[in-house]
Scaffold this active site. Structure first.
Site, short mmCIF file in Angstrom:
data_model
loop_
_atom_site.label_atom_id
_atom_site.label_comp_id
_atom_site.label_asym_id
_atom_site.label_seq_id
_atom_site.Cartn_x
_atom_site.Cartn_y
_atom_site.Cartn_z
N CYS A 18 17.18 -14.03 26.74
CA CYS A 18 16.60 -12.87 26.13
C CYS A 18 16.45 -12.21 26.67
O CYS A 18 16.81 -11.67 27.57
CB CYS A 18 15.99 -13.28 24.74
SG CYS A 18 14.17 -14.09 24.98
N ARG A 24 11.89 -15.23 22.56
CA ARG A 24 12.71 -16.08 21.78
C ARG A 24 13.02 -17.40 22.67
O ARG A 24 13.81 -18.53 21.91
CB ARG A 24 14.36 -15.03 20.97
CG ARG A 24 13.54 -14.22 20.27
CD ARG A 24 14.59 -13.86 19.84
NE ARG A 24 14.60 -12.02 21.38
CZ ARG A 24 15.63 -11.10 20.61
NH1 ARG A 24 16.54 -10.94 20.08
NH2 ARG A 24 15.22 -10.08 21.76
N ASP A 127 14.52 -9.89 17.71
CA ASP A 127 13.22 -10.15 18.39
C ASP A 127 12.05 -9.96 17.24
O ASP A 127 11.55 -8.58 17.44
CB ASP A 127 13.39 -8.88 19.46
CG ASP A 127 12.33 -8.47 20.62
OD1 ASP A 127 11.50 -10.36 20.48
OD2 ASP A 127 12.48 -8.39 21.51
#
Length: 154
Positions: A18, A24, A127
């Site tokens: 990410c 994440r 996100d």
């Protein structure tokens, strides 16, 4: 064997990417490792494209993991490198723009780089950084479902 179909014997190392490597990708690393049985047969790691190097997992991500019986307390954010991508058998990204960035770092990784949500219509994981706990919980649910889907295809 059709493209994009793997067996556990073929996959020894999975890298999840990410941006910051504090929300994440560490959640996905921990959740996918859990779905794969947590053993040593597959090594699951994570890194960030613009990692907050050295930082722990985001406190809200940790809280969500703990609520689901998991922990990210050992996580330390790290920057993705061409070497990491090169040694991975499978590279999973959270968003399409991450795929482009991974391919810019390591063009030869195209055949082994996919969205985490590949088996869910190439769904992206939004996100949650800087957002509220319910947003982190939604990201966790998406990641958990996607990790289950990957387990079924490995």
């Amino acid at each position: 064997m059709p493209a994009g179909v793997y067996t556990r014997a073929m996959i020894e190392r999975i890298l999840i990417v990410c941006v910051g490597n504090i929300c994440r990708s560490p959640m996905a690393e921990i959740v996918l490792r859990h779905h794969l049985g947590g053993g040593d047969h597959v090594r699951v790691e994570s890194a960030g494209l613009a990692a907050l190097v050295g930082n722990p997992i985001d406190p809200l991500a940790q809280r969500v993991l703990e609520a689901n019986g998991l922990s990210g307390t050992e996580h330390v954010a790290r920057q993705v490198t061409a070497a990491m991508i090169g040694t991975a058998d499978l590279v999973l990204a959270m968003q399409k723009r991450h795929l482009d960035a991974i391919h810019a770092i390591s063009p030869q990784a195209r055949g082994k780089t996919f969205l985490m949500g590949r088996w869910s219509g190439n769904t992206e994981v939004s996100d949650p950084y800087g957002k509220t706990q319910p947003v982190f919980e939604a990201s966790y649910r998406d990641i958990d479902r996607m990790a289950h889907d990957w387990r079924m295809h490995l």
